[in-house]
Motif scaffolding. Structure first.
Motif, mmCIF file in Angstrom:
data_model
loop_
_atom_site.group_PDB
_atom_site.id
_atom_site.type_symbol
_atom_site.label_atom_id
_atom_site.label_comp_id
_atom_site.label_asym_id
_atom_site.label_seq_id
_atom_site.Cartn_x
_atom_site.Cartn_y
_atom_site.Cartn_z
ATOM 1 N N SER A 59 54.401 1.759 55.157
ATOM 2 C CA SER A 59 54.794 2.187 54.033
ATOM 3 C C SER A 59 55.268 3.528 53.863
ATOM 4 C CB SER A 59 53.733 1.935 53.099
ATOM 5 O OG SER A 59 53.475 0.590 53.076
ATOM 6 N N LEU A 60 56.223 4.081 53.344
ATOM 7 C CA LEU A 60 56.700 5.517 53.493
ATOM 8 C C LEU A 60 56.274 6.241 52.072
ATOM 9 C CD1 LEU A 60 60.679 4.694 54.445
ATOM 10 C CD2 LEU A 60 58.507 5.449 56.030
ATOM 11 N N ALA A 61 56.095 7.419 52.413
ATOM 12 C CA ALA A 61 55.809 8.450 51.140
ATOM 13 C C ALA A 61 56.899 8.328 50.194
ATOM 14 C CB ALA A 61 55.480 9.548 51.853
ATOM 15 N N GLN A 62 56.419 8.437 48.804
ATOM 16 C CA GLN A 62 57.211 8.510 47.862
ATOM 17 C C GLN A 62 57.281 9.925 47.016
ATOM 18 O OE1 GLN A 62 59.095 5.179 47.084
ATOM 19 N NE2 GLN A 62 58.350 5.249 49.131
ATOM 20 N N ARG A 63 58.245 9.950 46.458
ATOM 21 C CA ARG A 63 58.500 11.269 45.798
ATOM 22 C C ARG A 63 57.181 11.553 44.972
ATOM 23 N NH1 ARG A 63 64.024 11.895 42.671
ATOM 24 N NH2 ARG A 63 64.671 11.129 44.858
ATOM 25 N N PRO A 64 56.599 12.847 45.105
ATOM 26 C CA PRO A 64 55.522 13.016 44.174
ATOM 27 C C PRO A 64 55.781 13.546 42.753
ATOM 28 C CG PRO A 64 55.858 15.102 45.637
ATOM 29 C CD PRO A 64 56.866 13.843 46.022
ATOM 30 N N SER A 65 54.690 13.247 41.889
ATOM 31 C CA SER A 65 54.974 13.747 40.614
ATOM 32 C C SER A 65 54.602 15.219 40.270
ATOM 33 C CB SER A 65 54.247 12.892 39.696
ATOM 34 O OG SER A 65 54.563 11.509 39.707
ATOM 35 N N LEU A 66 55.479 16.049 39.509
ATOM 36 C CA LEU A 66 54.806 17.380 39.592
ATOM 37 C C LEU A 66 54.214 17.651 38.231
ATOM 38 C CD1 LEU A 66 55.819 20.258 40.288
ATOM 39 C CD2 LEU A 66 57.562 20.209 38.633
ATOM 40 N N SER A 67 53.072 18.218 38.506
ATOM 41 C CA SER A 67 52.033 18.492 37.519
ATOM 42 C C SER A 67 51.299 19.925 37.489
ATOM 43 C CB SER A 67 50.901 17.180 37.430
ATOM 44 O OG SER A 67 50.111 17.310 38.378
ATOM 45 N N LEU A 68 50.567 20.413 36.878
ATOM 46 C CA LEU A 68 50.102 21.651 37.220
ATOM 47 C C LEU A 68 48.848 21.424 37.858
ATOM 48 C CD1 LEU A 68 49.722 24.757 36.378
ATOM 49 C CD2 LEU A 68 48.576 24.024 34.444
ATOM 50 N N SER A 69 48.230 20.499 37.732
ATOM 51 C CA SER A 69 47.060 20.332 38.580
ATOM 52 C C SER A 69 47.337 20.032 39.982
ATOM 53 C CB SER A 69 46.130 19.130 38.017
ATOM 54 O OG SER A 69 46.852 17.943 37.962
ATOM 55 N N ALA A 70 48.338 19.363 40.148
ATOM 56 C CA ALA A 70 48.647 18.984 41.684
ATOM 57 C C ALA A 70 49.342 20.332 42.263
ATOM 58 C CB ALA A 70 49.900 18.143 41.810
ATOM 59 N N THR A 72 48.168 23.315 41.546
ATOM 60 C CA THR A 72 47.056 24.137 41.574
ATOM 61 C C THR A 72 45.917 23.920 42.687
ATOM 62 O OG1 THR A 72 47.151 24.541 39.073
ATOM 63 C CG2 THR A 72 45.016 25.307 40.311
ATOM 64 N N ASP A 73 45.995 22.541 43.062
ATOM 65 C CA ASP A 73 45.031 22.167 44.243
ATOM 66 C C ASP A 73 45.999 22.092 45.575
ATOM 67 O OD1 ASP A 73 46.345 19.679 44.036
ATOM 68 O OD2 ASP A 73 44.839 18.859 42.990
ATOM 69 N N GLY A 74 47.151 22.294 45.241
ATOM 70 C CA GLY A 74 47.987 22.217 46.489
ATOM 71 C C GLY A 74 48.462 20.889 46.958
ATOM 72 N N SER A 75 47.889 19.740 46.463
ATOM 73 C CA SER A 75 48.357 18.428 46.865
ATOM 74 C C SER A 75 49.885 18.138 46.621
ATOM 75 C CB SER A 75 47.534 17.219 46.076
ATOM 76 O OG SER A 75 47.668 17.571 44.526
ATOM 77 N N PHE A 76 50.613 18.710 45.595
ATOM 78 C CA PHE A 76 51.921 18.639 45.379
ATOM 79 C C PHE A 76 52.592 18.793 46.550
ATOM 80 C CE2 PHE A 76 56.079 20.119 44.325
ATOM 81 C CZ PHE A 76 56.597 18.942 43.731
ATOM 82 N N PHE A 77 52.379 19.867 47.175
ATOM 83 C CA PHE A 77 53.454 20.565 48.218
ATOM 84 C C PHE A 77 52.959 19.474 49.572
ATOM 85 C CE2 PHE A 77 52.519 23.984 45.273
ATOM 86 C CZ PHE A 77 53.861 24.457 45.172
ATOM 87 N N THR A 78 51.756 19.246 49.890
ATOM 88 C CA THR A 78 51.408 18.349 50.839
ATOM 89 C C THR A 78 52.108 17.049 50.710
ATOM 90 O OG1 THR A 78 49.119 19.207 51.019
ATOM 91 C CG2 THR A 78 49.566 17.133 51.855
ATOM 92 N N ARG A 79 52.109 16.350 49.867
ATOM 93 C CA ARG A 79 52.901 15.295 49.318
ATOM 94 C C ARG A 79 54.277 15.294 49.389
ATOM 95 N NH1 ARG A 79 48.686 14.206 45.401
ATOM 96 N NH2 ARG A 79 50.171 15.000 43.661
ATOM 97 N N LEU A 80 54.780 16.379 48.981
ATOM 98 C CA LEU A 80 56.130 16.702 49.001
ATOM 99 C C LEU A 80 56.758 16.919 50.615
ATOM 100 C CD1 LEU A 80 58.836 17.559 47.260
ATOM 101 C CD2 LEU A 80 58.218 20.130 47.733
ATOM 102 N N THR A 81 55.970 17.362 51.367
ATOM 103 C CA THR A 81 56.344 17.450 52.722
ATOM 104 C C THR A 81 56.230 16.165 53.264
ATOM 105 O OG1 THR A 81 55.154 19.795 52.855
ATOM 106 C CG2 THR A 81 55.600 18.460 54.953
ATOM 107 N N ASP A 82 55.415 15.460 52.878
ATOM 108 C CA ASP A 82 55.141 13.976 53.505
ATOM 109 C C ASP A 82 56.389 13.104 52.984
ATOM 110 O OD1 ASP A 82 52.622 14.601 54.908
ATOM 111 O OD2 ASP A 82 51.670 13.619 53.298
ATOM 112 N N TRP A 83 56.794 13.382 51.728
ATOM 113 C CA TRP A 83 57.959 12.596 51.217
ATOM 114 C C TRP A 83 59.419 13.062 51.974
ATOM 115 C CZ3 TRP A 83 61.793 15.352 48.454
ATOM 116 C CH2 TRP A 83 62.934 14.545 47.934
ATOM 117 N N TYR A 84 59.355 14.408 52.058
ATOM 118 C CA TYR A 84 60.993 14.723 52.800
ATOM 119 C C TYR A 84 60.958 14.277 54.155
ATOM 120 C CZ TYR A 84 64.632 17.987 53.812
ATOM 121 O OH TYR A 84 65.675 18.283 54.263
ATOM 122 N N SER A 85 59.748 14.243 54.796
ATOM 123 C CA SER A 85 59.586 13.667 56.333
ATOM 124 C C SER A 85 59.968 12.247 56.423
ATOM 125 C CB SER A 85 58.357 14.173 57.145
ATOM 126 O OG SER A 85 58.312 13.407 58.355
#
Length: 394
Positions: A59-70, A72-85
């Motif tokens: 399975s491939l990583a999907q485009r992450p949803s943008l939220s303030l909590s994501a 703040t905790d840095g998870s958005f950027f981690t998921r964004l990197t996985d999605w782009y890769s």
């Protein structure tokens, strides 16, 4: 102005022109690269995400949803990197191109896969997760001590790189996985019977005991170990009929490395007794299947899923063997092709894959289990923590 000064000025002017041309060339290349990256980025944004890669069989990583909590905790950027890769436009082609570059440079490894001799691919052995492994061994020993009435056995299968050393690239730095397996064996209580797979496979290292393009052992490799360990499992070796169901299998190592020069054959072993019948149920599904083989899998990318259609949380097999024995099998995907040899030996085989199973074992253990077998690839048991969780769940 003398001739020497004129010559110096000409040389200075030439150097300036060269420097200016180099700057323009670098600027042009940078511009082209930026345009290409912009095109790829826009392509990734416009094109719908792929949920699954047939080439990589995952399975491939999907485009992450943008939220303030994501954010703040840095998870958005981690998921964004996985999605782009994962969704990078033309990813499969880039992997193959990278492999050709590595071969040209003389490297013999790509994506955690050794590019072995005669086109054979071998996965790098996993480094044990020591805390997870210690936890797993404690859980296995505790489980065995709590059920002294059961015949409990364990088999750990090494990978091809640990067995087929002559197929490895010259001077490849390979971890001694056989030593890791001995560590597991030595960490088990005496009440657990050890079934040796590594020594058997080493005796047949020059034969087709592993696929060339996949990390699994072949049915032939599994059969050799089965035949050798039958006395220890109180089984009688059967004479099976061998059928080749495909010669066009390209496994996970080909996908990971980008090397697509080889194809493998997959064999299944027909029952030695035509009168033996069995049926299979999956999970909580009440529908029954009369075969452990899924022919439709031969039309898909991962043809190894011809065995059971892949991995399931729970599988139960009922047979007419009339042996009075019932097996509880804890396993990973290496056991999928091994089960075909166990069918004549048990009235019931309950298969649990702890990576997907979240239920309790009580109802299974209270259903007349006589034997327990832990059958894993070394790579899985040395790194996975799910088995301990299942064994401790009551």
């Amino acid at each position: 102005m003398d001739e020497a000064q004129k010559k110096a000025r000409r040389q200075m002017a030439a150097r300036q022109r060269i420097a200016k041309n180099r700057f323009r060339h670098s600027l042009l290349l940078t511009g082209i690269a930026l345009v290409m990256l912009l095109v790829i980025l826009l392509g990734n944004l416009i094109v719908k995400d792929r949920p699954f890669s047939d080439t990589e069989n995952r399975s491939l990583a999907q485009r992450p949803s943008l939220s303030l909590s994501a954010i703040t905790d840095g998870s958005f950027f981690t998921r964004l990197t996985d999605w782009y890769s994962d969704q990078f436009m033309g990813r499969d082609g880039w992997i193959s191109l990278h492999l050709r570059e590595l071969r040209w440079l003389g490297q013999r490894e790509s994506g955690g896969v050794y590019l072995g001799k005669q086109g054979r691919l071998l996965s790098e052995p996993e480094t044990p997760d020591e805390p997870a492994l210690e936890n797993t061994l404690t859980a296995i020993n505790t489980f065995s001590a709590a059920h002294p009435e059961l015949h409990t056995r364990m088999m750990l299968v090494p990978g091809a790189a640990a067995v087929m050393r002559s197929a490895l690239p010259k001077n490849a730095p390979v971890r001694d996985q056989l030593a890791d397996i001995r560590q597991v064996r030595d960490g088990l209580d005496g009440s657990i019977q050890w079934l040796e797979a590594g020594d058997v496979l080493l005796r047949h290292a020059g034969e087709e005991i592993f696929y060339k393009t996949d990390h699994h052992w072949t049915s032939y490799g599994a059969y050799l170990v089965y035949a050798d360990t039958c006395p220890a499992m109180d089984l009688t070796p059967g004479i099976f009929t061998i059928y080749t169901v495909t010669e066009d299998f390209e496994g996970t190592l080909a996908s990971k490395s980008g090397s697509h020069a080889q194809r493998d054959a997959i064999e299944i072993y027909g029952l030695p007794d035509d009168s033996l019948q069995y049926y299979v149920t999956y999970g909580e599904d009440t529908a029954r299947s009369c075969s452990i083989y899924r022919r439709e899998a031969l039309e898909e990318k991962d043809k190894y899923t011809v065995f059971f259609g892949g991995n399931h949380d729970k599988v139960e097999i009922r047979t007419t063997a009339n042996t009075g024995k019932s097996l509880l099998l804890f396993k990973d995907s290496f056991a999928n092709c091994f089960v075909q040899f166990l069918l004549p030996g048990y009235d019931r085989i309950t298969i649990i894959d702890p990576r997907y199973y979240y239920g309790s074992l009580d109802s299974i253990l209270n259903g007349g289990v006589t034997d327990v077998l832990f059958l894993y690839s070394a790579d899985t048991l040395l790194t996975d923590a799910s088995l301990a969780d299942v064994l401790r769940k009551r």
